[in-house]
Design an enzyme around this catalytic site. Structure first.
Site, PDB file in Angstrom:
ATOM      1  N   ASP A   3      -0.009   5.224   0.814  1.00 25.58           N
ATOM      2  CA  ASP A   3      -0.172   6.221   1.877  1.00 25.58           C
ATOM      3  C   ASP A   3      -0.350   5.547   3.242  1.00 25.58           C
ATOM      4  O   ASP A   3      -1.225   4.705   3.430  1.00 25.58           O
ATOM      5  CB  ASP A   3      -1.370   7.118   1.571  1.00 25.58           C
ATOM      6  CG  ASP A   3      -1.227   7.819   0.215  1.00 25.58           C
ATOM      7  OD1 ASP A   3      -0.075   8.083  -0.211  1.00 25.58           O
ATOM      8  OD2 ASP A   3      -2.254   8.093  -0.427  1.00 25.58           O
ATOM      9  N   CYS A  63     -15.692  -0.175  -9.781  1.00 28.23           N
ATOM     10  CA  CYS A  63     -14.685  -0.853 -10.586  1.00 28.23           C
ATOM     11  C   CYS A  63     -14.223  -2.147  -9.906  1.00 28.23           C
ATOM     12  O   CYS A  63     -14.633  -2.453  -8.798  1.00 28.23           O
ATOM     13  CB  CYS A  63     -13.484   0.080 -10.756  1.00 28.23           C
ATOM     14  SG  CYS A  63     -12.728   0.464  -9.166  1.00 28.23           S
ATOM     15  N   ASP A  76       0.864  -1.169   0.000  1.00 30.79           N
ATOM     16  CA  ASP A  76       0.000   0.000   0.000  1.00 30.79           C
ATOM     17  C   ASP A  76       0.911   1.231   0.000  1.00 30.79           C
ATOM     18  O   ASP A  76       2.083   1.137   0.360  1.00 30.79           O
ATOM     19  CB  ASP A  76      -0.890  -0.035   1.244  1.00 30.79           C
ATOM     20  CG  ASP A  76      -1.627   1.268   1.432  1.00 30.79           C
ATOM     21  OD1 ASP A  76      -2.341   1.681   0.501  1.00 30.79           O
ATOM     22  OD2 ASP A  76      -1.480   1.890   2.515  1.00 30.79           O
ATOM     23  N   CYS A 136     -10.919  -2.569  -9.491  1.00 35.10           N
ATOM     24  CA  CYS A 136      -9.551  -2.335  -9.012  1.00 35.10           C
ATOM     25  C   CYS A 136      -9.485  -1.704  -7.622  1.00 35.10           C
ATOM     26  O   CYS A 136      -8.471  -1.830  -6.940  1.00 35.10           O
ATOM     27  CB  CYS A 136      -8.731  -1.525 -10.018  1.00 35.10           C
ATOM     28  SG  CYS A 136      -9.514  -0.121 -10.817  1.00 35.10           S
TER      29      CYS A 136
HETATM   30 MG   LIG Z   1      -2.877   3.270   3.394  1.00 32.58          MG
HETATM   31 ZN   LIG Z   2     -10.741   1.318  -9.819  1.00 25.32          ZN
END
Ligand SMILES: [Mg+2]
Ligand SMILES: [Zn+2]
Length: 190
Positions: free
Chosen positions: A15, A109, A13, A111
């Site tokens: 952030d 979506c 990941d 994703c």
């Molecule tokens: Mg994060």
């Molecule tokens: Zn997406």
């Protein structure tokens, strides 16, 4: 002959995991890698695992910034890492949001984490062995994503991860991304 040898990946990941969580990162000056991130990524590189960032960036759908800006942030991350001999192999981001967004970005979506689209796309493009892969993240959605994709989830205590309880589906509760990568690479040697 001809059969690609599949390598594992460490999905990361962005952030709160490799850089400080600042809400929506809208200006390049707000990008701050954690001090241990370079060592973590280099360790991934040295172990011949793919280093792949998978990040939800609904700030694009919300009109806070555009895709070009996200590309600029990712280039900058690799510039900063290069100074320490480390590199992210590939960045994947989801620009969508199911409820808030403009035009084509407003969509349910495949994703946006906790869906698995970004991981499956990466697995396809890079011939990644998902069963031998990990996802390091700072939220329960990240751990859900890992479980859905059949990769091992590792939760970090940075970003949003400070006060979370490790879900049963996840394997290890790390202090931060370097601790997580050390645990993974140590684990793989056993
Ligand atoms: Mg994060
Ligand atoms: Zn997406």
């Amino acid at each position: 002959m001809g059969k690609k040898t599949k390598r594992g990946a460490i999905f990361l990941d962005r952030d709160g995991t490799i850089n400080e969580e600042v809400g929506y990162l809208r200006r390049l000056e707000e990008l701050r890698l954690f001090p241990f991130t370079g060592d973590a990524i280099r360790l991934i590189n040295e172990h011949d695992l793919w280093a792949v960032v998978v990040t939800n960036q609904s700030g694009i759908a919300r009109g806070f910034f555009d895709e070009e800006f996200v590309g600029t942030v990712h280039d900058r991350i690799n510039e900063l890492l290069a100074a320490g001999g480390a590199r992210i192999d590939r960045f994947y981001y989801c620009p969508h949001h199911p409820k808030e967004g403009r035009g084509d970005y407003l969509t349910s979506c495949e994703c946006r984490k906790p869906k698995t689209g970004m991981l499956f796309q990466a697995a396809d493009e890079l011939a990644i062995d998902l069963a031998g892969s990990y996802l390091i993240g700072d939220t329960l959605e990240d751990m859900e994503t890992a479980a859905h994709a059949g990769v091992t989830g590792v939760l970090v205590k940075t970003g949003h991860g400070k006060n979370l309880t490790l879900p049963e589906s996840a394997a290890y509760h790390a202090h931060h991304v370097l601790d997580a990568v050390r645990w993974i690479t140590g684990e793989r040697k056993r």
